[in-house]
Design a protein around this motif. Structure first.
Motif, PDB file in Angstrom:
ATOM      1  N   GLU A 196       0.868  -1.204   0.064  1.00 58.79           N
ATOM      2  CA  GLU A 196      -0.001  -0.036   0.183  1.00 58.79           C
ATOM      3  C   GLU A 196       0.662   1.178  -0.104  1.00 58.79           C
ATOM      4  O   GLU A 196       1.568   1.665   1.050  1.00 58.79           O
ATOM      5  CB  GLU A 196      -1.011  -0.102   1.192  1.00 58.79           C
ATOM      6  N   ASP A 203      -7.513  -1.892   1.732  1.00 59.57           N
ATOM      7  CA  ASP A 203      -7.229  -0.567   2.245  1.00 59.57           C
ATOM      8  C   ASP A 203      -8.621   0.235   2.031  1.00 59.57           C
ATOM      9  O   ASP A 203      -9.671  -0.160   2.286  1.00 59.57           O
ATOM     10  CB  ASP A 203      -6.382   0.327   1.296  1.00 59.57           C
ATOM     11  N   ARG A 215      -4.543  -5.372  -0.353  1.00 64.37           N
ATOM     12  CA  ARG A 215      -3.007  -5.084  -0.079  1.00 64.37           C
ATOM     13  C   ARG A 215      -2.045  -6.090   0.676  1.00 64.37           C
ATOM     14  O   ARG A 215      -3.109  -7.093   1.235  1.00 64.37           O
ATOM     15  CB  ARG A 215      -3.038  -3.852   0.584  1.00 64.37           C
ATOM     16  N   SER A 236      -9.142  -8.407   7.172  1.00 60.06           N
ATOM     17  CA  SER A 236      -7.836  -7.549   7.372  1.00 60.06           C
ATOM     18  C   SER A 236      -6.948  -8.936   8.276  1.00 60.06           C
ATOM     19  O   SER A 236      -6.952  -8.582   9.538  1.00 60.06           O
ATOM     20  CB  SER A 236      -7.956  -6.188   8.203  1.00 60.06           C
TER      21      SER A 236
END
Length: 219
Positions: free
Chosen positions: A17, A40, A46, A192
């Motif tokens: 990123e 992101d 990412r 995430s």
């Protein structure tokens, strides 16, 4: 059986990123190493990867002078934290195929630190990796991995004997190891996924290390 440990000469995080200015940052002196995949703020996938290297002299001295006979080598990293991890996944350690500069940055430095390796560059901003995210060897002869599931502690305790033997014999150049999660979980947008491990700059008693285990003589 005897155990011999050596500690890294350098380690770093690289991540895909960029900043709003399109720059990639260096994190060669962060206290943790990160591995995973995440979306992101724009829901673009990412990736986090980590690099770690042990001195060739330490590897050679340990094998030549301390380990007598057969040995195995294992890479150890202690988990600092983990978020949104999958039920099952693998972490891979691939020999890095070119040299890289550690740098003095941290993940959240502002302004962006560009003193060493990043997702795009091996060293500062002059020499690019052949491929974004680092140059590494994927041959079965030198690649190593560890599998994890819901019963795991998530510490890395990975057999890397083949890679270390190849570095010791100079079959491959010792540029360290690149650590990454499964391809399917890199550039991930459904969660995430982030695993943080204590790095060599940690202020805890859990730095990463390479351990040589002397094997018993065969009878």
């Amino acid at each position: 059986m005897a155990l011999f440990r050596i500690y890294p000469e350098k380690d770093a995080i690289i991540w895909s990123e960029p900043t709003t200015a399109g720059l990639y940052g260096n994190a060669g002196r962060d206290e943790v190493l990160e591995i995973g995949g995440y979306p992101d703020v724009n829901l673009v996938g990412r990736t986090n990867r980590s690099l770690i290297q042990f001195k060739q002299a330490d590897i050679t001295t340990t094998i030549d002078s301390k380990v007598t006979g057969g040995f195995s080598a294992s890479l150890h990293l202690s988990l600092a934290s983990a978020t949104e991890i999958p039920d099952t996944f693998n972490i891979y350690a691939y020999p890095i195929s070119s040299s890289w500069k550690n740098g003095t940055g941290r993940r959240n430095d502002s302004p962006v630190n560009r003193t060493g390796c990043t997702w795009k560059y091996k060293d500062v901003t002059t020499t690019e990796w052949t491929a974004l995210g680092g140059d590494f060897l994927t041959s079965a002869a030198t690649a190593n991995s560890q599998s994890f599931d819901l019963t795991s502690t998530y510490d890395i305790n990975m057999n890397v004997t083949t890679a270390v033997e190849s570095m010791y014999s100079s079959s491959i150049e010792n540029n360290g190891l690149l650590l990454k999660i499964d391809d399917a979980f890199e550039n991930y947008t459904s969660a995430s996924i982030n695993l943080k491990f204590f790095g060599s700059d940690t202020h805890t008693i859990f730095p990463p290390y390479l351990e040589h285990l002397q094997l018993p003589l065969s009878t």
